[in-house]
Design an enzyme around this catalytic site. Structure first.
Site, short mmCIF file in Angstrom:
data_model
loop_
_atom_site.label_atom_id
_atom_site.label_comp_id
_atom_site.label_asym_id
_atom_site.label_seq_id
_atom_site.Cartn_x
_atom_site.Cartn_y
_atom_site.Cartn_z
N ARG A 109 0.83 -1.20 0.00
CA ARG A 109 0.00 0.00 0.00
C ARG A 109 0.86 1.25 0.00
O ARG A 109 1.92 1.28 0.61
CB ARG A 109 -0.98 0.00 1.16
CG ARG A 109 -0.37 -0.28 2.49
CD ARG A 109 -1.42 -0.47 3.54
NE ARG A 109 -2.21 -1.63 3.25
CZ ARG A 109 -2.83 -2.37 4.14
NH1 ARG A 109 -2.76 -2.05 5.40
NH2 ARG A 109 -3.54 -3.40 3.80
N ASP A 112 -0.86 3.82 4.66
CA ASP A 112 -1.81 3.27 5.61
C ASP A 112 -1.80 4.16 6.84
O ASP A 112 -0.73 4.42 7.41
CB ASP A 112 -1.40 1.83 5.98
CG ASP A 112 -2.45 1.11 6.80
OD1 ASP A 112 -3.64 1.44 6.67
OD2 ASP A 112 -2.08 0.21 7.57
N ASP A 114 -3.74 4.52 10.51
CA ASP A 114 -4.64 3.86 11.46
C ASP A 114 -4.73 4.64 12.75
O ASP A 114 -3.70 5.08 13.29
CB ASP A 114 -4.14 2.44 11.79
CG ASP A 114 -4.28 1.46 10.65
OD1 ASP A 114 -5.24 1.58 9.88
OD2 ASP A 114 -3.42 0.58 10.54
#
Length: 176
Positions: A109, A112, A114
């Site tokens: 990816r 990311d 989070d």
């Protein structure tokens, strides 16, 4: 000043503090290699609210089928977003960095982001769980997080991030 703060709280505008984990293992055109992607993402997070701390960027091995090494880091930000509003904002930033969601987990990816913890304690909905459900298992999350917020407590275990990181990274005696 106290009256102003009460007005913000009543209007739902009180500030929240969030611990965000960042990761990248793909080159992004116009930005560069994963470490530069993470550096640039710090700036994007700073546009959301006040950037209180950023960790060093570390390299980590991928989980799952991806073969590329990750650049990982953590940031502490303060903003007026609710957890779900922040999640939507973070997903928009991921899209701006070229992230696409294809339904497969743990693939390469571009970026990311989070939400790991927030100042409100525990949050649970269909779209989001705080604390992040797998943070306790991930050195690439706990290492950077403990570097910038060692005394932030996990609301589930009551342990500091530094303690969780030490538990995950300590050498274990070999069994005989």
């Amino acid at each position: 000043m106290a009256e102003l703060l009460k007005t913000f709280e009543v209007a739902g505008l009180s500030a929240h503090t969030y611990l965000i984990a960042l990761g990248s293992n793909m080159r992004v055109p116009g930005i560069g290699q994963p470490r530069e992607v993470v550096r640039t993402a710090f700036s994007a997070l700073g546009d959301i609210g006040d950037m209180l701390a950023v960790s060093p960027i570390i390299a980590s091995a991928p989980i799952g089928p991806s073969q590329r090494t990750y650049a990982n880091a953590a940031a502490v930000i303060e903003c007026e977003h609710t957890p779900l509003a922040l999640l939507s904002t973070l997903q928009e930033i991921e899209r701006e960095f070229g992230r696409t969601r294809c339904g497969r987990r743990w693939r390469a990816r571009s970026l990311d982001l989070d939400i790991i913890l927030w100042s409100g304690g525990i949050w649970a909905s269909e779209r989001l769980s705080i604390p992040h459900p797998r943070m306790h298992e991930r050195r690439f999350v706990l290492g950077p997080a403990a570097a910038i917020a060692p005394t932030w407590r996990d609301p589930l275990s009551g342990l500091f991030l530094s303690q969780l990181n030490a538990r995950l990274t300590r050498q274990r005696a070999l069994s005989r």
